[in-house]
Design a protein around this motif. Structure first.
Motif, mmCIF file in Angstrom:
data_model
loop_
_atom_site.group_PDB
_atom_site.id
_atom_site.type_symbol
_atom_site.label_atom_id
_atom_site.label_comp_id
_atom_site.label_asym_id
_atom_site.label_seq_id
_atom_site.Cartn_x
_atom_site.Cartn_y
_atom_site.Cartn_z
ATOM 1 N N THR A 1 0.822 -1.208 0.000
ATOM 2 C CA THR A 1 0.000 0.000 0.000
ATOM 3 C C THR A 1 0.856 1.258 0.000
ATOM 4 O OG1 THR A 1 -0.063 -0.131 2.392
ATOM 5 C CG2 THR A 1 -2.006 -0.907 1.205
ATOM 6 N N THR A 2 0.316 2.287 -0.630
ATOM 7 C CA THR A 2 0.940 3.607 -0.539
ATOM 8 C C THR A 2 0.233 4.364 0.586
ATOM 9 O OG1 THR A 2 -0.685 4.616 -1.993
ATOM 10 C CG2 THR A 2 1.261 3.655 -3.035
ATOM 11 N N SER A 3 0.811 5.464 1.008
ATOM 12 C CA SER A 3 0.169 6.259 2.067
ATOM 13 C C SER A 3 -1.196 6.711 1.603
ATOM 14 C CB SER A 3 0.972 7.506 2.410
ATOM 15 O OG SER A 3 2.325 7.295 2.233
ATOM 16 N N ASN A 4 -1.304 6.977 0.304
ATOM 17 C CA ASN A 4 -2.591 7.435 -0.186
ATOM 18 C C ASN A 4 -3.654 6.335 -0.149
ATOM 19 O OD1 ASN A 4 -4.189 9.609 -1.440
ATOM 20 N ND2 ASN A 4 -4.369 8.052 -3.047
ATOM 21 N N ASP A 5 -3.236 5.093 -0.380
ATOM 22 C CA ASP A 5 -4.190 3.981 -0.250
ATOM 23 C C ASP A 5 -4.729 3.915 1.170
ATOM 24 O OD1 ASP A 5 -3.720 3.152 -2.863
ATOM 25 O OD2 ASP A 5 -2.078 1.833 -2.257
ATOM 26 N N LEU A 6 -3.834 4.055 2.125
ATOM 27 C CA LEU A 6 -4.247 3.971 3.528
ATOM 28 C C LEU A 6 -5.229 5.087 3.844
ATOM 29 C CD1 LEU A 6 -0.764 3.241 5.145
ATOM 30 C CD2 LEU A 6 -2.606 1.605 4.667
ATOM 31 N N TYR A 7 -4.872 6.275 3.372
ATOM 32 C CA TYR A 7 -5.763 7.408 3.602
ATOM 33 C C TYR A 7 -7.135 7.147 2.972
ATOM 34 C CZ TYR A 7 -8.268 11.600 2.531
ATOM 35 O OH TYR A 7 -9.293 12.486 2.386
ATOM 36 N N THR A 8 -7.137 6.696 1.723
ATOM 37 C CA THR A 8 -8.400 6.502 1.018
ATOM 38 C C THR A 8 -9.251 5.431 1.700
ATOM 39 O OG1 THR A 8 -7.308 7.122 -1.029
ATOM 40 C CG2 THR A 8 -9.428 6.043 -1.260
ATOM 41 N N ALA A 9 -8.604 4.342 2.114
ATOM 42 C CA ALA A 9 -9.349 3.280 2.781
ATOM 43 C C ALA A 9 -9.976 3.790 4.082
ATOM 44 C CB ALA A 9 -8.436 2.090 3.061
ATOM 45 N N LEU A 10 -9.212 4.578 4.827
ATOM 46 C CA LEU A 10 -9.754 5.092 6.089
ATOM 47 C C LEU A 10 -10.864 6.112 5.820
ATOM 48 C CD1 LEU A 10 -9.677 5.051 9.142
ATOM 49 C CD2 LEU A 10 -7.926 6.844 9.084
#
Ligand SMILES: *Cc1c(COP(=O)(O)O)cnc(C)c1O
Length: 831
Positions: A48-57
């Protein structure tokens, strides 16, 4: 679509869940977060990229927000109360994630859930790119009001424009501002929900056809030159403890794209060109704050969003089984400045032309629907559109405006007003190229007009709209602006929030006036020490940011003296700079013994076409270069310009400020809201008697507000007597020395001419009377530096300031709108 009367409870019961169990536990958050990551984004933690984590949250949180929103909608429709439509061409919501977590009261649960996955909540929050769909104070106000409308449980909808590119990204290159496109949608926007079925056709150009139909009824048909479609993008806005409303933004699309003559290459390209032209409407936000662009595309934007919004409201009116004659009972529309004021003519057109209502009745409905908030007294910001442009783009609206005007002027003649006064009040300005005065259209078409601070509302009544206030004294009122204190204290200053809550409980989250209870701790030495520690911690964080973004190292124990806001001559950033140079020269002379070590921090964007504002930024960076690199001085003074001021940055700046600079020339700042955000975070203010400063001073006490400069009346008197700025240059040695220094070549790498335009402007016109106010400003600063040396005394005042700013919550402003303007009561929703 088939309509059902079943409640959200019903649907959840069919899957064995309860609607009010919206998954606020740590376990459920963790599970949903992982599911979003795997199934919506197709990722596993390892890649995951940081943006994936952000988007998922964000998606995890959005589900919970939407659930609350749907429930609120149900409650609202049961109560059937009057709904509020807030029309604003700008919104500046800031990052959503942190604020939504607070409002759902799941900050700790989410932090824990992520920790179990070895993830850090704050790092994820940091990833969010905010929607910069506004210029500054006005757009931010609209978003603060969304927050309070939701929290107070008022059925409301915020209408606006979904700009594909928001306010430009500011970078500093060789000391100058440079602008880059704001691609805020690049990584997608997890907060919005597209509503393809909610879309409307908007017409432009062409001609009108007047005729009498078979029933002998006069009718007008508008045969447009082109059409575009507006589609709704909804962002749910959650209030504290979970009521939800929506912000509905319109995106423009071509009506039909490729469904004709694709074989004919010429037509194909024409069709594409047409598509691109239509979609241009919502491409980009105009970056002018307190100034007009006068561009056709801007008028297109305004009309486009207003027309979509009114059509949407008329649809809602029918969906709810209401008659169109009841429209004003069902809705009130608040116009955020004149930007949406073409709505007055558009509602008339929809009622009269499209729904065949009599003019008189339509006018009654219109005048009982709209209320208008004026935001500025600056002549260059009072909107006007040339009659020829309006006639070309909106031929039917121009006719309607003429009709409104002719009836209005007739009324005035009957009242016996003079020809001169009537000409002043006309909706059409006949001086030079004829133009439509949008403030007059808004005033005539509204049942209430308000200014945004006591002073501003008074000036509105006695000066700018004086003629109107004389014939309609009851139409005019005041609502002093406020700020969303949950975002600007609870979310952005967790340290201070915790300390306050420890002392007085958390009632301040929903009633800011309870901060008053802090007052009795102002002299408590232990509390003072804790207060100072929190401030120091916030200053350390800002220092880190300044080192990263501005390359300036600042000792966090310095006095943080801060001016952050749009760059404008009337706001007088350059007055602060003249003072810094004065201190610099005194230190160089060995006379710096009374100066408290200070960090002067600036941030703010300049309109790209505003030469003087850009030159002021260049002066900040030049003074920073000079001061920060001078060994005799840089232990005592530091100067930094933080690039790309935004809500995200603002949330890090206000909590770290010791001193708030609110130094506009009196009579120019309608209210200001930055002033409130600073005070709420414990900064003391140096300021003029302008905008809401007057009321802040009244609340916090004269002794806790460093006042300087002329009053509005004195400013006007100075001008009337023939202001000669060079007099002050000649009489005050310090001032002469500072001004000459601007063109000495010591600033800006030896270029004598770089700041000449600023020098000449100040010595020759000085339209904002800096030179006249310079002396009293410096005297106040001197006093401030002496008080700063007594940290206990400073802290005592800081605590008193915070305890007394309860008035400046936007919750209070919205309650005033409810009582004095909209005539609605907050709908109490269950928890
Ligand atoms: C509050 C705020 C403003 C308005 O600041 P003023 O000092 O009132 O002009 C502008 N921009 C942002 C990002 C803000 O948060």
């Amino acid at each position: 679509m088939k309509s059902h009367n079943k409640s959200i409870e019903h649907y959840f019961s069919t899957i064995g869940e309860k609607a009010d169990e919206i998954g606020l536990s740590k376990e459920k958050i963790k599970k949903d977060f992982l599911q979003k990551l795997f199934y919506q984004l197709g990722r596993v933690p390892a890649v995951t990229t940081s943006n994936d984590l952000y988007t998922a949250l964000a998606l995890t949180v959005r589900d919970r927000v939407l659930r609350q929103f749907v429930r609120s909608t149900e409650e609202f429709s049961k109560k059937n109360s009057r709904g509020i439509a807030y029309f604003s061409a700008e919104y500046l919501p800031g990052p959503h994630l942190g604020n939504n977590l607070l409002n759902l009261e799941i900050v700790d649960e989410t932090r824990e859930a992520l920790k179990e996955l070895d993830l850090e909540l704050d790092e994820i929050i940091e990833q969010e790119v905010e929607p910069g769909l506004g210029n500054g104070g006005l757009g931010r106000l609209a978003s603060c009001y969304m927050d309070s409308l939701a929290t107070l449980g008022i059925p409301a909808i915020g209408y606006g424009i979904r700009y594909e590119f928001g306010i430009f990204k500011q970078e500093i290159k060789e000391g100058w501002q440079s602008e880059a496109t704001d691609k805020w949608l690049h990584y997608g926007n997890p907060w919005e929900v597209i509503r393809p079925e909610v879309s409307y056709v908007v017409k432009f150009g062409g001609r009108t056809i007047h005729s009498t139909n078979e029933n002998n009824k006069y009718a007008v048909e508008w045969e447009p030159e082109s059409e575009v479609v507006g589609t709704a993008y909804d962002t749910p806005v959650l209030g504290y403890q979970s009521n939800g409303i929506i912000m509905r933004l319109w995106k423009a699309e071509a009506t039909e794209s490729f469904d004709f003559s694709v074989y004919n290459m010429g037509d194909y390209y024409k069709a594409v060109e047409k598509k691109v032209r239509s979609e241009n409407i919502t491409k980009v936000l105009y970056p002018n704050d307190e100034n007009l662009s006068g561009k056709e595309l801007r008028l297109r934007q305004q009309y486009f969003f207003v027309s979509c919004s009114l059509q949407d409201m008329i649809r809602l009116n029918f969906v709810q089984g209401r008659k169109l004659e009841e429209f004003h009972e069902k809705f009130a529309i608040q116009l955020n400045d004149t930007h949406p004021s073409i709505a007055v003519a558009e509602l008339m057109r929809l009622l009269v032309d499209e729904h065949e209502m009599e003019w008189k009745q339509a006018w009654k409905i219109t005048r009982n629907t709209f209320a208008y908030t004026n935001h500025t007294l600056l002549p260059e910001a009072l909107e006007k559109w040339s009659v020829s442009l309006m006639g070309r783009l909106l031929p039917r609206h121009l006719e309607i405006i003429y009709e409104i005007n002719s009836r209005f002027l007739h009324e005035l003649r009957e009242k016996g007003l003079s020809g001169e006064q009537i000409a002043r009040m006309s909706l059409i300005d006949e001086h030079g190229e004829p133009s439509v005065r949008m403030a007059h259209l808004a005033t005539v078409g509204s049942f209430r007009v308000n200014g945004v601070s006591q002073l501003h509302s008074r000036l509105l009544k006695t000066q700018v709209l004086n003629d109107f206030a004389e014939i309609w004294p009851d139409k005019f009122t005041n609502v002093t602006n406020g700020v969303a204190h949950r975002r600007f204290l609870a979310v952005s200053n967790p340290g201070l929030s915790r300390l306050i809550t420890e002392k007085i409980g958390n009632g301040w989250l929903t009633d800011l006036t309870t901060l008053k209870r802090l007052e009795k701790f102002a002299d408590d030495e232990i509390f003072q020490k804790q207060w100072m520690e929190v401030k120091l911690e916030n200053k350390k964080l800002l220092s880190q940011l300044l080192e990263e973004r501005a390359g300036v190292k600042i000792d966090p124990t310095m006095l943080f003296d801060v001016q952050v806001k749009r760059i404008h001559e009337y706001k007088r950033q350059h007055l602060m700079l003249l003072h810094i140079l004065d201190l610099y020269l005194k230190i160089k002379d060995g006379k710096g013994e009374n100066i408290a070590p200070s960090a002067f921090i600036f941030a703010g964007k300049a309109a790209p076409g505003y030469f003087m504002a850009k030159l002021i930024i260049r002066l900040v960076t030049a003074v920073a270069d000079l001061v920060n690199n001078d060994k005799d001085v840089n232990k005592i003074l530091k100067v930094a310009f933080l690039p790309n001021f935004s809500v995200k940055q603002a949330q890090r700046v206000y909590p770290a400020a010791d001193l708030s600079e609110q130094i506009s020339m009196a009579g120019k700042e309608a209210s200001g809201t930055g002033n409130m955000k600073f005070a709420l975070n414990g900064a003391l203010t140096i300021g003029t008697l302008d905008g809401a400063n007057v009321e802040i001073r009244e609340e916090v006490g004269e002794e806790n507000f460093f006042l300087f400069g002329q009053t509005t009346e004195e400013v006007q008197e100075t001008r009337r007597l023939g202001y000669r700025p060079s007099k002050y240059y000649e009489e005050q040695e310090d001032l002469e020395r500072v001004l000459d220094f601007l063109v000495s070549g010591e600033l800006g790498n030896g270029d004598h001419e770089l700041f000449r335009p600023l020098y000449n402007n100040l010595l020759q016109q000085d339209p904002y009377q800096l030179l006249k106010d310079f002396k009293s400003y410096c005297e106040r600063k001197h006093e401030i530096h002496q008080i700063w040396k007594d940290q206990k005394e400073w802290t005592r005042r800081s605590i008193l300031n915070v305890s007394r700013v309860g008035k400046f919550s936007s919750d209070r402003s919205i309650l005033e709108y409810c009582q004095n303007i909209w005539n609605v009561e907050p709908v109490k929703l269950r928890d």
